[in-house]
Motif scaffolding. Structure first.
Motif, PDB file in Angstrom:
ATOM      1  N   LEU A   1      -3.086 -23.226 -19.677  1.00 51.65           N
ATOM      2  CA  LEU A   1      -2.427 -22.278 -20.575  1.00 51.65           C
ATOM      3  C   LEU A   1      -0.934 -22.263 -20.238  1.00 51.65           C
ATOM      4  N   HIS A   2      -0.121 -22.783 -21.161  1.00 52.45           N
ATOM      5  CA  HIS A   2       1.338 -22.798 -21.002  1.00 52.45           C
ATOM      6  C   HIS A   2       1.940 -21.605 -21.746  1.00 52.45           C
ATOM      7  N   THR A   3       2.932 -20.980 -21.119  1.00 51.62           N
ATOM      8  CA  THR A   3       3.630 -19.877 -21.802  1.00 51.62           C
ATOM      9  C   THR A   3       5.135 -20.083 -21.690  1.00 51.62           C
ATOM     10  N   GLY A   4       5.844 -19.585 -22.691  1.00 53.25           N
ATOM     11  CA  GLY A   4       7.304 -19.637 -22.673  1.00 53.25           C
ATOM     12  C   GLY A   4       7.847 -18.496 -23.521  1.00 53.25           C
ATOM     13  N   ILE A   5       9.043 -18.049 -23.200  1.00 51.52           N
ATOM     14  CA  ILE A   5       9.686 -16.914 -23.893  1.00 51.52           C
ATOM     15  C   ILE A   5      10.916 -17.424 -24.629  1.00 51.52           C
ATOM     16  N   LYS A   6      11.147 -16.913 -25.843  1.00 48.82           N
ATOM     17  CA  LYS A   6      12.377 -17.255 -26.556  1.00 48.82           C
ATOM     18  C   LYS A   6      13.502 -16.369 -26.020  1.00 48.82           C
ATOM     19  N   PRO A   7      14.584 -16.971 -25.516  1.00 52.45           N
ATOM     20  CA  PRO A   7      15.668 -16.152 -24.938  1.00 52.45           C
ATOM     21  C   PRO A   7      16.296 -15.251 -25.999  1.00 52.45           C
TER      22      PRO A   7
END
Length: 254
Positions: A248-254
């Motif tokens: 499970l990969h996660t990332g946030i939009k700055p």
């Protein structure tokens, strides 16, 4: 030289085969038209039901709250959409997007059977060119869909574009196991047993052979993390589930 590069750019892999990019889109569509009706049953058989746990972890990690707008890409038969629709409530909205109309129909029927109506929208869409305005969604999920996308970089950029600043992308996908013995057992299962289950249950051995091959051709954990960073997301990380069979990969939009 130009011709050679041109040819390389025009082809991609369909499982282990090298095919024209346009042909891949059509052939992936054929796979999912073929398996749509038995998709949920096959997921349970293939994973021993563990896919439900992987999806539950995804929901927990998403941070979705009441009133949020959620995009479930390659949402298929609606497992995540069903849960999200209950969390976001009547003030929120969930868009189930899938490139494949057969999968969308199965998902729509399933959600209607479960009494979900008001806050869910169904959109046939290509992940590489999402038909939504910039900064629309609080959370975007794509579960077991990214490996079927022809241009994964374009898809990740498209997802980043339609996320709101501070919004979160979650990519749940088959990945690379860390344990050589587990890898060996998993390979044997994928290439010898899985297509046979597909043949018996869904009457389609070839589609499940493609699905096994597509898992092996998918980028490993660190590569996908880098791709998410390149797409403009920050705080990118991944969590291995079931020994790295899934990540499970996660990332946030700055």
């Amino acid at each position: 030289m130009t011709d050679h590069n041109q040819n390389q750019n025009d082809t991609t892999h369909f499982g282990y085969q090298q095919v024209n990019r346009d042909e891949k889109v059509k052939r992936v569509a054929d796979v999912f038209h073929s398996v749509a009706g038995k998709y949920d049953l096959m997921n349970d058989l293939m994973s021993g039901g563990v896919h439900r746990l992987w999806k539950r972890i995804t929901i927990e990690q998403s941070g979705v709250r009441r009133g949020h707008k959620v995009l479930d890409i390659a949402g298929g038969t609606g497992d995540l959409t069903l849960r999200f629709s209950r969390i976001v409530g009547p003030e929120g909205k969930v868009v189930l997007a899938d490139i494949n109309d057969s999968m969308l129909k199965v998902g729509r029927d399933k959600l209607l059977d479960n009494g979900v109506t008001g806050n869910v929208e169904f959109v046939q869409a290509n992940a590489e060119r999402l038909p939504f305005p910039d900064n629309t969604f609080d959370v975007i999920t794509i579960a077991f869909g990214l490996r079927n996308v022809t241009d994964k970089d374009a898809a990740l950029q498209s997802m980043a574009r339609v996320l709101k600043p501070g919004g979160k992308l979650l990519v749940l996908e088959f990945s690379k196991t860390e344990n050589p013995l587990l890898t060996k057992a998993y390979d044997f299962y994928s290439f010898n047993i899985l297509p046979k289950i597909g043949s018996v249950v869904a009457g389609d051995e070839e589609s499940y052979r493609y699905l096994a091959e597509s898992i092996r051709m998918h980028p490993d954990q660190e590569t996908l993390k880098s791709m998410m960073e390149t797409a403009g997301l920050s705080q990118c990380r991944y969590q291995n589930l079931t020994g790295g069979i899934v990540a499970l990969h996660t990332g946030i939009k700055p």
